[in-house]
Design a protein around this motif. Sequence first.
Motif, PDB file in Angstrom:
ATOM      1  N   LYS A 363       1.124  -1.363  -0.011  1.00  0.00           N
ATOM      2  CA  LYS A 363      -0.247  -0.027   0.137  1.00  0.00           C
ATOM      3  C   LYS A 363       0.878   0.876   0.090  1.00  0.00           C
ATOM      4  O   LYS A 363       1.738   1.546   0.709  1.00  0.00           O
ATOM      5  CB  LYS A 363      -0.799   0.149   0.858  1.00  0.00           C
ATOM      6  CG  LYS A 363      -1.842   0.999   1.159  1.00  0.00           C
ATOM      7  CD  LYS A 363      -2.893   1.001   2.352  1.00  0.00           C
ATOM      8  CE  LYS A 363      -3.958   1.671   2.327  1.00  0.00           C
ATOM      9  NZ  LYS A 363      -5.112   1.579   3.501  1.00  0.00           N
ATOM     10  N   ASP A 367      -1.168   6.800   0.148  1.00  0.00           N
ATOM     11  CA  ASP A 367      -2.647   6.159   0.686  1.00  0.00           C
ATOM     12  C   ASP A 367      -3.573   5.607   2.080  1.00  0.00           C
ATOM     13  O   ASP A 367      -4.707   6.014   2.637  1.00  0.00           O
ATOM     14  CB  ASP A 367      -2.970   5.054  -0.257  1.00  0.00           C
ATOM     15  CG  ASP A 367      -2.850   5.122  -1.489  1.00  0.00           C
ATOM     16  OD1 ASP A 367      -2.907   3.851  -2.453  1.00  0.00           O
ATOM     17  OD2 ASP A 367      -2.978   6.588  -1.756  1.00  0.00           O
ATOM     18  N   ILE A 368      -1.974   5.423   2.755  1.00  0.00           N
ATOM     19  CA  ILE A 368      -2.759   5.292   4.609  1.00  0.00           C
ATOM     20  C   ILE A 368      -2.883   6.396   5.243  1.00  0.00           C
ATOM     21  O   ILE A 368      -3.335   6.786   5.605  1.00  0.00           O
ATOM     22  CB  ILE A 368      -0.755   4.600   5.182  1.00  0.00           C
ATOM     23  CG1 ILE A 368      -0.180   3.075   4.295  1.00  0.00           C
ATOM     24  CG2 ILE A 368      -1.091   4.612   6.262  1.00  0.00           C
ATOM     25  CD1 ILE A 368       0.284   2.498   5.075  1.00  0.00           C
ATOM     26  N   THR A 370      -3.530   9.539   4.148  1.00  0.00           N
ATOM     27  CA  THR A 370      -4.739   9.670   2.771  1.00  0.00           C
ATOM     28  C   THR A 370      -5.915   9.424   4.432  1.00  0.00           C
ATOM     29  O   THR A 370      -7.113   9.831   4.508  1.00  0.00           O
ATOM     30  CB  THR A 370      -5.645  10.006   1.861  1.00  0.00           C
ATOM     31  OG1 THR A 370      -4.461  10.418   1.161  1.00  0.00           O
ATOM     32  CG2 THR A 370      -6.690  10.258   1.475  1.00  0.00           C
ATOM     33  N   ASP A 371      -5.640   8.179   4.575  1.00  0.00           N
ATOM     34  CA  ASP A 371      -7.117   7.233   5.265  1.00  0.00           C
ATOM     35  C   ASP A 371      -6.805   7.100   6.801  1.00  0.00           C
ATOM     36  O   ASP A 371      -8.225   7.620   7.042  1.00  0.00           O
ATOM     37  CB  ASP A 371      -6.640   5.717   5.105  1.00  0.00           C
ATOM     38  CG  ASP A 371      -7.279   5.459   3.672  1.00  0.00           C
ATOM     39  OD1 ASP A 371      -7.559   5.965   2.794  1.00  0.00           O
ATOM     40  OD2 ASP A 371      -6.614   4.352   3.441  1.00  0.00           O
ATOM     41  N   ALA A 372      -6.050   8.071   7.110  1.00  0.00           N
ATOM     42  CA  ALA A 372      -6.008   8.533   8.623  1.00  0.00           C
ATOM     43  C   ALA A 372      -5.882   9.766   8.796  1.00  0.00           C
ATOM     44  O   ALA A 372      -6.718  10.141  10.250  1.00  0.00           O
ATOM     45  CB  ALA A 372      -4.839   8.021   9.471  1.00  0.00           C
ATOM     46  N   LYS A 373      -6.828  10.685   7.704  1.00  0.00           N
ATOM     47  CA  LYS A 373      -6.985  11.590   7.548  1.00  0.00           C
ATOM     48  C   LYS A 373      -6.179  12.567   8.208  1.00  0.00           C
ATOM     49  O   LYS A 373      -5.997  13.119   8.469  1.00  0.00           O
ATOM     50  CB  LYS A 373      -8.765  12.268   8.044  1.00  0.00           C
ATOM     51  CG  LYS A 373      -9.640  10.845   8.056  1.00  0.00           C
ATOM     52  CD  LYS A 373     -11.002  11.845   7.987  1.00  0.00           C
ATOM     53  CE  LYS A 373     -12.177  10.991   7.377  1.00  0.00           C
ATOM     54  NZ  LYS A 373     -11.811   9.637   6.889  1.00  0.00           N
ATOM     55  N   LYS A 379       1.458  15.480   6.701  1.00  0.00           N
ATOM     56  CA  LYS A 379       1.959  15.192   5.600  1.00  0.00           C
ATOM     57  C   LYS A 379       3.258  15.375   5.688  1.00  0.00           C
ATOM     58  O   LYS A 379       4.681  13.883   5.609  1.00  0.00           O
ATOM     59  CB  LYS A 379       0.764  14.669   4.777  1.00  0.00           C
ATOM     60  CG  LYS A 379      -0.053  14.025   5.279  1.00  0.00           C
ATOM     61  CD  LYS A 379      -0.357  14.059   3.437  1.00  0.00           C
ATOM     62  CE  LYS A 379      -2.221  12.740   3.043  1.00  0.00           C
ATOM     63  NZ  LYS A 379      -2.683  13.415   1.324  1.00  0.00           N
ATOM     64  N   HIS A 397       1.334   4.725  11.905  1.00  0.00           N
ATOM     65  CA  HIS A 397       0.200   4.493  11.306  1.00  0.00           C
ATOM     66  C   HIS A 397      -0.220   3.557  10.488  1.00  0.00           C
ATOM     67  O   HIS A 397      -0.719   2.150  10.730  1.00  0.00           O
ATOM     68  CB  HIS A 397       0.025   5.275  10.303  1.00  0.00           C
ATOM     69  CG  HIS A 397       0.337   6.991  10.404  1.00  0.00           C
ATOM     70  ND1 HIS A 397      -1.319   7.409  11.086  1.00  0.00           N
ATOM     71  CD2 HIS A 397       0.536   7.829  11.085  1.00  0.00           C
ATOM     72  CE1 HIS A 397      -1.294   8.782  11.398  1.00  0.00           C
ATOM     73  NE2 HIS A 397      -0.330   9.080  11.046  1.00  0.00           N
ATOM     74  N   SER A 398       1.048   2.388  10.359  1.00  0.00           N
ATOM     75  CA  SER A 398       0.961   0.949   9.725  1.00  0.00           C
ATOM     76  C   SER A 398       2.870   0.539  10.186  1.00  0.00           C
ATOM     77  O   SER A 398       4.156   1.629   9.988  1.00  0.00           O
ATOM     78  CB  SER A 398       1.046   1.618   8.531  1.00  0.00           C
ATOM     79  OG  SER A 398       1.525  -0.238   7.979  1.00  0.00           O
TER      80      SER A 398
END
Length: 431
Positions: A363, A367-368, A370-373, A379, A397-398
């Motif tokens: 991924k 995108d990670i 963005t998904d986490a807002k 960023k 986050h990941s």
Amino acid sequence: MSKLQEHVAAFLSNFGVERCFVACSGGVDSMAMLHALYQSGKPVHALHVNYGLRGDDSDADEALVRSFCDQKSIPLSVLKLNLKELLETDKGNLQARAREIRRSFFLEHIGHSTDGIFLAHHLDDQIETFFLALSRGGGLRALACMADKRDYFYRPFLLFKKQEIHSYALENHVPWREDASNSQTYYSRNRWRQLFLPELKNLFPELEEQVLFLVNRFQKELTRIQKDADGLKERFLTEQRLDFNTFDSCDEEVLRELLQTTGFSYGTYKELKKLRTSEKGASVQIEQAHCHKIFKESDHFYFQMEEVVPSLPKLKVDLIENLPISFDKETLYLDPEKISGELRLRVWMHGDRIKPIGLQGSKLISDILTDAKIPAFAKAAQYVVCDDEKILWCVGHSISREALATPDSKKLKVTLTNICPPSKTPKSILK
């Protein structure tokens, strides 16, 4: 080996490119480039964007590229969308939006510094670009046109005319499709290609040679300007100021380059010129490059940021005996035998990918976030931990599944010290 293939081989060697991602529309230029790069023996990966603008013709272009790649066992990635429908909800210029989508798609595939995205622009395109820039009143950067290398983008065909590429495709039985829209004169470039340049070439037979001479000189001058701007950049970013001695004595193009490469628009220089003649304490609202206002002080411009940029956090690595009972995304546990090379911390880059725990495949870090807002300014200060081959941790986050410690393996506990909480991540003057 043909002259074109010899040039491509030398080009790859000169720039040290190991993996070639080829932007391939299905036209003769990009298909010839795909073939020539394939013949070089380097790993090749084709990239095709189907905007859906020409209905069946768009699908036929994609089918041609797929067929050729299947025959040659060339990996292919396709982005398919309906650009007209997208623009109905996301207003904007069609060509500009298409370039933005295309560039983002291409950059997603870059994983190593020796990867390159290859574009099939040729000598005729360069001539057209020069006159387009001239007619629009472009500055030095615009008149320098296209470079054979800029960032991850490579253009090995810039020395070849369209006819030479066409001949190469015929000689090597390379298939291609003609885009009927290229013969229309709706777009400015096509008007130059179809109407103006043929007439100019008839009137001035040495026109191309003279234009290329000028482009070469502009590119050399741009290189000098970029070097001078780089010399100013560190202090500018660190102090968030530009002293008047520098502003008054520097070449205008150097200052424009400094501003543009730190995220400001081309017109910011004009705003500074106006502010220079104002009284001390005057300001201009800017809202660019995370900058809120520019103030005129007694001897410098001050670029007001909302918060101060912190230093990079430190990576703390400890050898431990046992894994904890519970885990979170703020701490990483690695098997040292699964780490390739050096473990290091850096700010994420566009195109970074991770293989998250619990998901198949990989991924994009973008995108990670963005998904986490995560807001845009935060960023810019997002950190990742990686080794020489892969991203292991998008901090907070990941976590990647690729080098995780197990109860039976050696165990490294990885944490960060001195890190700003996400809610207080500072804004940066640099995009």
